[in-house]
Design a protein around this motif. Structure first.
Motif, mmCIF file in Angstrom:
data_model
loop_
_atom_site.group_PDB
_atom_site.id
_atom_site.type_symbol
_atom_site.label_atom_id
_atom_site.label_comp_id
_atom_site.label_asym_id
_atom_site.label_seq_id
_atom_site.Cartn_x
_atom_site.Cartn_y
_atom_site.Cartn_z
ATOM 1 N N UNK A 63 0.915 0.699 -6.212
ATOM 2 C CA UNK A 63 -0.339 1.287 -6.684
ATOM 3 C C UNK A 63 -0.209 2.803 -6.822
ATOM 4 N N UNK A 64 0.463 3.410 -5.867
ATOM 5 C CA UNK A 64 0.667 4.854 -5.891
ATOM 6 C C UNK A 64 1.433 5.271 -7.144
ATOM 7 N N UNK A 65 2.458 4.506 -7.501
ATOM 8 C CA UNK A 65 3.248 4.814 -8.700
ATOM 9 C C UNK A 65 2.402 4.684 -9.956
ATOM 10 N N UNK A 66 1.541 3.648 -9.986
ATOM 11 C CA UNK A 66 0.682 3.442 -11.153
ATOM 12 C C UNK A 66 -0.323 4.579 -11.312
ATOM 13 N N UNK A 67 -0.675 5.222 -10.206
ATOM 14 C CA UNK A 67 -1.645 6.318 -10.248
ATOM 15 C C UNK A 67 -0.989 7.661 -10.545
ATOM 16 N N UNK A 91 -0.900 16.011 -7.818
ATOM 17 C CA UNK A 91 -1.294 17.044 -6.861
ATOM 18 C C UNK A 91 -2.807 16.932 -6.668
ATOM 19 N N UNK A 92 -3.242 16.949 -5.411
ATOM 20 C CA UNK A 92 -4.675 16.918 -5.104
ATOM 21 C C UNK A 92 -5.049 18.203 -4.381
ATOM 22 N N UNK A 93 -6.225 18.733 -4.711
ATOM 23 C CA UNK A 93 -6.631 20.002 -4.119
ATOM 24 C C UNK A 93 -8.124 19.992 -3.830
ATOM 25 N N UNK A 94 -8.514 20.640 -2.727
ATOM 26 C CA UNK A 94 -9.929 20.744 -2.379
ATOM 27 C C UNK A 94 -10.151 21.998 -1.533
ATOM 28 N N UNK A 95 -11.380 22.504 -1.554
ATOM 29 C CA UNK A 95 -11.721 23.706 -0.804
ATOM 30 C C UNK A 95 -11.868 23.378 0.680
ATOM 31 N N UNK A 96 -11.737 24.379 1.552
ATOM 32 C CA UNK A 96 -11.888 24.139 2.990
ATOM 33 C C UNK A 96 -13.286 23.637 3.327
ATOM 34 N N UNK A 97 -13.349 22.714 4.289
ATOM 35 C CA UNK A 97 -14.638 22.220 4.742
ATOM 36 C C UNK A 97 -15.354 23.307 5.540
ATOM 37 N N UNK A 98 -16.680 23.247 5.535
ATOM 38 C CA UNK A 98 -17.462 24.263 6.267
ATOM 39 C C UNK A 98 -17.188 24.175 7.771
ATOM 40 N N UNK A 138 4.431 13.756 -3.158
ATOM 41 C CA UNK A 138 5.548 13.574 -2.233
ATOM 42 C C UNK A 138 5.070 13.652 -0.782
ATOM 43 N N UNK A 139 4.220 14.636 -0.478
ATOM 44 C CA UNK A 139 3.704 14.776 0.884
ATOM 45 C C UNK A 139 2.809 13.607 1.252
ATOM 46 N N UNK A 140 2.000 13.158 0.295
ATOM 47 C CA UNK A 140 1.116 12.018 0.562
ATOM 48 C C UNK A 140 1.924 10.756 0.841
ATOM 49 N N UNK A 141 2.994 10.547 0.068
ATOM 50 C CA UNK A 141 3.810 9.355 0.260
ATOM 51 C C UNK A 141 4.575 9.415 1.575
ATOM 52 N N UNK A 142 5.014 10.594 1.959
ATOM 53 C CA UNK A 142 5.690 10.749 3.250
ATOM 54 C C UNK A 142 4.755 10.380 4.396
ATOM 55 N N UNK A 143 3.512 10.800 4.293
ATOM 56 C CA UNK A 143 2.538 10.484 5.338
ATOM 57 C C UNK A 143 2.262 8.985 5.380
ATOM 58 N N UNK A 144 2.123 8.380 4.194
ATOM 59 C CA UNK A 144 1.894 6.930 4.130
ATOM 60 C C UNK A 144 3.072 6.181 4.734
ATOM 61 N N UNK A 145 4.278 6.572 4.353
ATOM 62 C CA UNK A 145 5.477 5.900 4.872
ATOM 63 C C UNK A 145 5.609 6.074 6.380
ATOM 64 N N UNK A 146 5.206 7.234 6.873
ATOM 65 C CA UNK A 146 5.285 7.478 8.317
ATOM 66 C C UNK A 146 4.338 6.546 9.067
#
Length: 416
Positions: free
Chosen positions: A52-56, A62-69, A271-279
């Motif tokens: 699924x990750x490959x299909x996406x 790359x995913x990005x978001x602002x810091x939470x309050x 790459x970082x997301x997949x490393x975390x998933x694999x871990x």
């Protein structure tokens, strides 16, 4: 005595003591079957997620978001920041202006409150709730999600901030049932009416409930609902995976240039997301395999106990064989062969049991998640299972074999 004679004698002894052999076999069969089955489910889970990750977009994302309050300080206490910043349309334009290596960039806002009633939608007398997402035209690509009927949001919708929406499968069922085509119908979202321009295919992936989503144009949410240009998330698809690191650095530079606290904005690569998933998956498989491995240890101890009983029962036989010229080596080999044969045969049957176990569990997971889930047993895994069986046979068969080879023939012949 030839090298094959201990093997022949070992097999004959196993055949002549069928009940004892079967009981010994069961321990290894169940142990190997449980280990194989559990690991196959772990492999299947990893296969489903990575597929699924490959299909996406996989490693090109790359995913990005602002810091939470709110943030957790060094003492583990949640603390409210004295500042708050948002990503905006300016960030999107600046990132696009910096490079030509981006395939598409998607701004999104999730869980929008409309008209004071969070995600409340109506069509005539029917009413339902869902997750309202403001996004852009490339959103389905990043989610590997296809249109079932009608169309998705387009450039005209974005330019004109039109009040149109695309519905998930469950929203359609709740509002229109199974027989009414929702395309070109109007639904009430809060106090405003939106024209349905498309319906997405049914899709579920673990706890991600795609079917309760409603997509509206980002510009519509910004201009007609919020009156600002804020963005919750930015998703970037890079043309080539090898350029991801460069684009991530570009985004960091843009944030630092535009925002006072831009260096604290979050960026995660595929790459970082997949490393975390694999871990996480590796930890799950290790824990499950370790628990199942205990049963393999118990099975090995059972083999040793049965072999020790066999040595006691066959003390007189061992004495006769020694009296006829059998050496310690011959006796040692015979009992080791019996243990190894039991474990190897049990291991091969255990692989079959593991295949069946994995298949049943995968069918159950598929039925409750409505997604294709396969148990995966690789040739490497099967070789490891057989290797473990051989290891158990050798490890837990050596001591009984050693005891048998050490019996004094005179004392053994006196044994009743």
């Amino acid at each position: 005595m030839t090298i094959f004679e201990p093997i022949v004698v070992g097999f004959s002894q196993l055949r002549s003591n069928k009940l004892r052999s079967i009981l010994s076999l069961l321990g290894i069969l169940i142990a190997v079957g449980s280990v194989t089955g559990i690991v196959s489910i772990g492999e299947g889970l990893q296969y489903a997620i990575t597929g699924e990750f490959s299909q996406m977009g996989g490693y090109s994302m790359i995913w990005s978001w602002a810091p939470d309050r709110w943030y957790r300080n060094a003492s583990g206490v949640w603390v409210r920041r004295n500042w708050e910043e948002f990503m905006t349309n300016q960030d999107v334009k600046a990132i696009q202006a910096e490079t030509d290596k981006i395939e598409y960039i998607i701004p999104t806002r999730w869980g929008i409150n409309v008209g004071g009633s969070e995600s409340n939608m109506n069509y005539r007398a029917a009413s339902t709730f869902g997750t309202i997402i403001a996004t852009s035209i490339d959103f389905p690509k990043s989610e590997n999600w296809k249109i079932a009927s009608g169309r998705f949001l387009n450039t005209v919708d974005m330019i004109n901030s039109t009040k149109v929406c695309v519905l998930g499968d469950q929203i359609v069922k709740d509002l229109f049932g199974d027989y009414v085509d929702p395309v070109e119908k109007e639904v009430a979202i809060g106090n405003a009416r939106y024209t349905v321009v498309g319906v997405m295919e049914k899709k579920e992936f673990f706890d991600n409930d795609y079917d309760n989503r409603v997509m509206i144009p980002m510009t519509t949410a910004q201009r007609r609902i919020f009156g600002d240009d804020h963005i919750d998330f930015i998703t970037v698809k890079v043309k080539r995976p090898e350029d991801v690191s460069e684009i991530a650095d570009t985004m960091r530079r843009v944030y630092k240039r535009i925002h006072e606290h831009g260096d604290e904005f979050n960026i995660r690569t595929g790459d970082a997301a997949m490393e975390e998933i694999n871990r996480v998956l590796m930890i799950m498989k290790a824990v499950a395999g370790g628990i199942a491995g205990i049963s393999l240890l118990v099975g090995g101890i059972g083999i040793m106990n049965i072999m020790l009983v066999s040595v006691t029962e066959r003390t007189r036989e061992i004495g006769i064989r020694k009296a006829l010229g059998a050496t310690r080596s011959n006796i040692l080999h015979q009992f080791i062969v019996e243990a190894v044969v039991l474990c190897l045969f049990g291991g091969m049957l255990g692989i079959g049991l593991g295949l069946l176990f994995g298949k049943v569990i995968s069918l159950y997971i598929s039925s409750i998640t409505h997604m294709t889930f396969l148990s995966v047993i690789s040739p490497k895994l099967m070789m490891i299972a057989v290797g473990f069986s051989l290891f158990v046979g050798l490890t837990f068969g050596v001591y009984p074999a050693w005891r048998a080879s050490r019996l004094d023939p005179v004392e053994a012949l006196r044994y009743e």
